[in-house]
Design an enzyme around this catalytic site. Sequence first.
Site, PDB file in Angstrom:
ATOM      1  N   GLY A 154      47.131  22.934  39.164  1.00 26.90           N
ATOM      2  CA  GLY A 154      46.185  23.294  40.209  1.00 26.90           C
ATOM      3  C   GLY A 154      45.067  22.271  40.309  1.00 26.90           C
TER       4      GLY A 154
ATOM      5  NE  ARG B  37      36.113  40.410  41.743  1.00 26.85           N
ATOM      6  CZ  ARG B  37      35.996  39.156  42.169  1.00 26.85           C
ATOM      7  NH1 ARG B  37      35.693  38.914  43.432  1.00 26.85           N
ATOM      8  NH2 ARG B  37      36.190  38.139  41.343  1.00 26.85           N
TER       9      ARG B  37
ATOM     10  CG  ASP C  47      41.171  44.649  68.331  1.00 27.24           C
ATOM     11  OD1 ASP C  47      41.547  44.685  69.510  1.00 27.24           O
ATOM     12  OD2 ASP C  47      41.397  43.686  67.570  1.00 27.24           O
TER      13      ASP C  47
ATOM     14  CG  PHE D 210      30.397  34.937  41.808  1.00 28.47           C
ATOM     15  CD1 PHE D 210      30.087  36.183  41.290  1.00 28.47           C
ATOM     16  CD2 PHE D 210      31.660  34.731  42.341  1.00 28.47           C
ATOM     17  CE1 PHE D 210      31.014  37.206  41.294  1.00 28.47           C
ATOM     18  CE2 PHE D 210      32.605  35.745  42.345  1.00 28.47           C
ATOM     19  CZ  PHE D 210      32.277  36.989  41.821  1.00 28.47           C
TER      20      PHE D 210
ATOM     21  CB  THR E 176      45.040  29.885  37.087  1.00 31.49           C
ATOM     22  OG1 THR E 176      44.678  28.534  37.395  1.00 31.49           O
ATOM     23  CG2 THR E 176      43.780  30.744  37.047  1.00 31.49           C
TER      24      THR E 176
ATOM     25  CG  ASP F 264      46.924  42.302  69.627  1.00 33.23           C
ATOM     26  OD1 ASP F 264      47.972  42.752  69.152  1.00 33.23           O
ATOM     27  OD2 ASP F 264      46.667  42.307  70.852  1.00 33.23           O
TER      28      ASP F 264
ATOM     29  CG  HIS G 209      50.422  36.144  26.017  1.00 32.17           C
ATOM     30  ND1 HIS G 209      50.605  37.130  25.072  1.00 32.17           N
ATOM     31  CD2 HIS G 209      51.042  35.030  25.548  1.00 32.17           C
ATOM     32  CE1 HIS G 209      51.316  36.636  24.071  1.00 32.17           C
ATOM     33  NE2 HIS G 209      51.589  35.370  24.329  1.00 32.17           N
TER      34      HIS G 209
ATOM     35  CD  GLU H 120      43.085  29.137  42.087  1.00 41.94           C
ATOM     36  OE1 GLU H 120      42.543  29.035  40.973  1.00 41.94           O
ATOM     37  OE2 GLU H 120      42.555  28.776  43.150  1.00 41.94           O
TER      38      GLU H 120
END
Length: 380
Positions: free
Chosen positions: A248, A337, A17, A342, A260, A19, A317, A312
């Site tokens: 966040g 990935r 396909d 989970f 993050t 679109d 470090h 995120e």
Amino acid sequence: MAASKPVSKLISHVILDLDGTLLNTDCIVNQVLKSFLVTHGKIWDSKKAQRIIGATPGEAARVVVEEYQLPYSTEEFLSMLNPMFTSQWGNLKALPGANRLIKHLRKNGVPMALASNSPKSNIEAKISCHDGWKESFSVIIGGDEVEKGKPSPDIFMEAAKRMNTDPSNCLVIEDSIAGVTAGKAAGMEVIAVPSIPKQVDKFDSASEVLNSLLDLQPEKWGLPAFEDRVEGTLPIEPWFIGGPVIKGFGRGSKILGVPTANLPAEKFSDVLSEHTSGVYFGWAKLSTRGVYKMVMSIGWNPYFDNTEKTIEPWLLHEFEEDFYGEELRLAIVGYIRPEANFPSLESLIERIHDDARIAKKALDLPLFAGYKDSPYLTSS
């Protein structure tokens, strides 16, 4: 976001396909409809877009006219919109993995067809700006060349006929429910790559459901495997974003033990629409501190069921203090990935740390290490 059923036969031909599968047309459709409706005192609701995804142009126009009670016939509405759409065809961008897939199949001599509900003239206009695409397809067929468009199987049956192969030899790759329905009705295997997020459960008739074309494994269907993954990662065309670090959800450090450095996603809506959700990696520059390795998630984080797509990054470090408000620049150079759900918080945390180990190792490779000195990161 990947589900598959046992493969009982091998594939020799692929039907794609256009679109929402190969091209990011949803972004253009949203822009055009939004601007048109504003002139009529209406507000475009992008959440209703799923009603027109995969539909023929006439059917999509009918839905919009009815939904927004516009004072036009379907034909009048189409005649007004068509010039607005055609002026944007040259701006359509390939979706992640599209170029990779087309080049791979062509290189390995796998016959391909392009089958879209759009008129053939529109298809050819849309792909004309993408080098090598037109030459890669042995068949290009539009919705105006068959009696009924998707979800009818007509277009896929005709594509198989023109490729001189049995429908059972064909693998269809689609983003819409209408397309999946059409492919299965034609007796073909169908991979769904949904263009609307968080809708996997609606594609249970598909042979396989993927997060994006980046996650496709052709060898599962008897087709040649990709050979471009490196140390568990996929090199991608680098892209760059930056902005001030914001607070966040507060779960990175407190719940996951992963601090993050969030960016304001609302400022990157166009960029986010171009890149599939998943786990990426690259380099991060903090304006007053330096350049660091980083791994990053983009998406809805299924475990926490985000309602908005987020960015995120996790800078790999140990920092002694927070750096909210500091300018952060990212060079994203590889894909690890798709995002996934989970069964437990512990398994999520374990996978996040696995992603970090993969990113750290990959970024030491010359293929990725050089981007640490990219002008976007090193310029002041």
